[in-house]
Design a protein around this motif. Structure first.
Motif, PDB file in Angstrom:
ATOM      1  N   LEU A  39      15.304   0.387  12.983  1.00 61.83           N
ATOM      2  CA  LEU A  39      15.850   1.736  12.908  1.00 61.83           C
ATOM      3  C   LEU A  39      17.372   1.711  12.940  1.00 61.83           C
ATOM      4  N   GLU A  65      18.563   7.010  14.064  1.00 65.12           N
ATOM      5  CA  GLU A  65      17.115   7.006  14.258  1.00 65.12           C
ATOM      6  C   GLU A  65      16.739   6.454  15.634  1.00 65.12           C
ATOM      7  N   LEU A  85      14.564   8.233  18.426  1.00 64.73           N
ATOM      8  CA  LEU A  85      13.411   7.628  19.096  1.00 64.73           C
ATOM      9  C   LEU A  85      13.556   7.729  20.609  1.00 64.73           C
ATOM     10  N   PHE A  93       8.577   7.870  12.747  1.00 70.42           N
ATOM     11  CA  PHE A  93       9.058   6.488  12.848  1.00 70.42           C
ATOM     12  C   PHE A  93       7.934   5.478  12.668  1.00 70.42           C
TER      13      PHE A  93
END
Length: 543
Positions: free
Chosen positions: A25, A29, A33, A100
């Motif tokens: 990621l 991102e 997360l 994700f």
């Protein structure tokens, strides 16, 4: 197993195309997360706090002796709102986390990140009162019966322990005189744990939850490995299977022994196919690999242990036999050569477990006799019986619901068996992968029961998560997994006479979840942004 979307005439036993290695990621991102992970942890903490007043508490509730926390037992309606808010936050976090884990994304969360997220969301729920049902108190009473040297397959808690016994008091009224419907392995384990808990129901619940947690650990271990073997992204399988809200709510918070049965079933399949070669229909089968037969035997033994917890795990064995038969030429002769020794070994291990536990085979009859005692309002079979009863009244024929329930229950099992044989044959003829046939068969068996419960769906969703890579399955499983938890309140109560309680709790939860989403949007806009263009998957990885 699902057909190849390309229409290939040569489906495989194991995928010759491993899922691509996703990129890590990006910074934005990763921040998203982390926000989702923390948001879900907040939801888990909400659910844990709400359970103190809205959970299925024991008759003698130890929470009432704890300063501050005992306040929740005196405000059950507020506690219910807090618990449902926690459920909503966890479900929303899971849905956002799914971005994700989409296999079409170039960058995905790693297995380690998802495993750590599972641990964070599960940890607050390990030391709370049971939620959604009182089944764990039945486990405790039946384990105590075993510990005292009596037969749990002949005597219910009331007969064996007495109505006034502390362990009997926690069991739901309808189950107090019912023999145990569970396998000898889980009851013998419970019998060994009973002295550790003594007369403490709270400690007993925690120990039973540890048994369920062992099953969850096996699921987390086996699921990504199976997914990689079948060309599915491990992250996708972990997200849909191990992080599934139904698993967190019912296998962990509810402490259901289905977790141990499913975990052993998956672990047995993973161990059993570890040395099987990758095969395409029509190619020449290679000679036996070193240790191949040993791993097949270990796989059968582990699956048998799952059967000795709950009987539905037995459906894994014929599909496993098909995998082994397809390892050769996939002929009926190969199926017999593979299936006969596996069946014999299964019988040997089961006899050893049953008689080694000292409990015998009484559980088989109890397993078939007990489910029909309950009618679930979410069961299509039960609702069909109710509808038929209403039509009978409307036509002046009388209410025959009670007579129709056992008939439709048997028909449900027959339909499920027909579906099982159909997918077993299709798997044998290389039209489906056997593990997908297993998932479909378990789904039919569980959904067509009179006593369907939300967590029964996991018997199908978890194995399918390891091999069904199609987006249609993921969408359907996501919708079911996100909606089903809210059909059963955390207390397991119907709140008869207080119809206002649930609506108020749900409205409060909507407000809390809405406020939480505003905070999430502010902290991590990437979570609500349009996803990046999909990356094409290898052809066989979506089969």
């Amino acid at each position: 197993m699902a057909r190849l979307e390309t229409g290939s005439a040569h489906p495989v036993t194991l995928s010759p195309v491993r899922p691509r290695e996703p990129l890590p990621l990006e910074a934005a991102e990763q921040r998203g997360l982390n926000v989702v992970r923390r948001f879900g942890t907040v939801g888990s903490l909400f659910l844990a706090l709400g359970s103190l007043g809205a959970g299925a508490a024991p008759v003698i509730n130890p929470v009432q002796e704890i300063p501050v926390l005992r306040l929740f037992t005196r405000i059950p309606t507020v506690s219910l709102a807090i618990a449902i808010s926690g459920m909503g936050i966890l479900v929303l976090s899971w849905l956002m986390l799914g971005r994700f884990a989409q296999p079409s994304r170039e960058r995905l969360a790693s297995q380690g990140q998802l495993a750590r997220t599972t641990a964070l969301w599960v940890l607050p729920l390990l030391v709370i009162p049971p939620l959604f049902s009182r089944d764990v108190y039945s486990y405790l009473a039946q384990s105590e019966i075993v510990h005292r040297g009596m037969d749990p397959y002949v005597l219910g808690p009331a007969q064996a322990l007495g109505v006034a016994d502390l362990f009997t008091a926690g069991v739901s009224n309808m189950w107090r005189e019912t023999p145990a419907p569970y396998g000898p392995l889980v009851l013998r384990l419970g019998g060994w744990l009973a002295p550790l808990a003594g007369n403490s129901i709270a400690v007993g619940v925690l120990l039973q939850r540890l048994l369920a947690l062992a099953g969850v650990v096996l699921i987390v271990w086996a699921l990504p490995r199976l997914a990689r073997r079948f060309g599915v992204q491990p992250a996708t399988a972990l997200w849909l299977g191990a992080l599934n809200p139904l698993l967190i709510f019912h296998f962990v918070a509810g402490a259901h022994n289905d977790a141990l049965a499913v975990g052993l079933m998956l672990a047995g399949l993973e161990v059993g196919i570890r040395r099987l070669p990758i095969r395409v229909k029509g190619d020449t089968p290679p000679p036996l690999a070193r240790g191949e037969l040993l791993y097949i035997g270990l796989g059968v033994a582990i699956i048998t242990l799952g059967v000795a917890v709950k009987l539905p795990a037995v459906f894994a064995l014929p599909f496993f036999a098909v995998m082994v038969a397809r390892r050769w030429h996939g002929r009926l002769k190969d199926l017999f050569v593979a299936g006969a020794p596996m069946a014999l070994w299964f019988g040997v291990v089961l006899v050893v477990v049953c008689f080694g536990s000292g409990l015998g085979f009484g559980w088989v009859g109890a397993t078939f006799n007990t489910p029909g005692l309950v009618r679930s309002w979410i069961s299509p079979t039960a609702e069909l019986a109710n509808l038929s009863g209403v039509l009978g009244i409307a036509l002046g024929l009388g209410n025959h619901t009670d007579a129709l329930v056992p008939i439709l229950g048997v028909l449900g099992y027959l339909v499920a068996l027909a579906i099982t044989f159909k997918f077993l044959w299709d798997s044998f003829k290389w039209r489906y992968r056997p593990i997908i046939g297993l998932g479909v068969a378990l789904g039919a068996v569980m959904i067509l029961q009179i006593n369907l419960q939300p967590w029964y769906v996991l018997w199908a969703v978890i194995p399918l998560a390891a091999a069904a890579g199609t987006s249609r399955f993921r969408v359907a499983a996501t919708v079911i997994s996100a909606a089903l938890p809210f059909l059963l309140p955390p207390t397991g109560s119907t709140f008869d006479g207080r119809p206002y309680v649930l609506p108020f709790a749900y409205v409060a939860a909507i407000v809390v979840c809405g406020g939480g989403m505003l905070i999430v949007r502010r902290l991590a806009p990437v979570l609500l942004a349009r996803p990046s263009p999909p990356v094409p998957e290898p052809v066989d990885a979506v089969s």
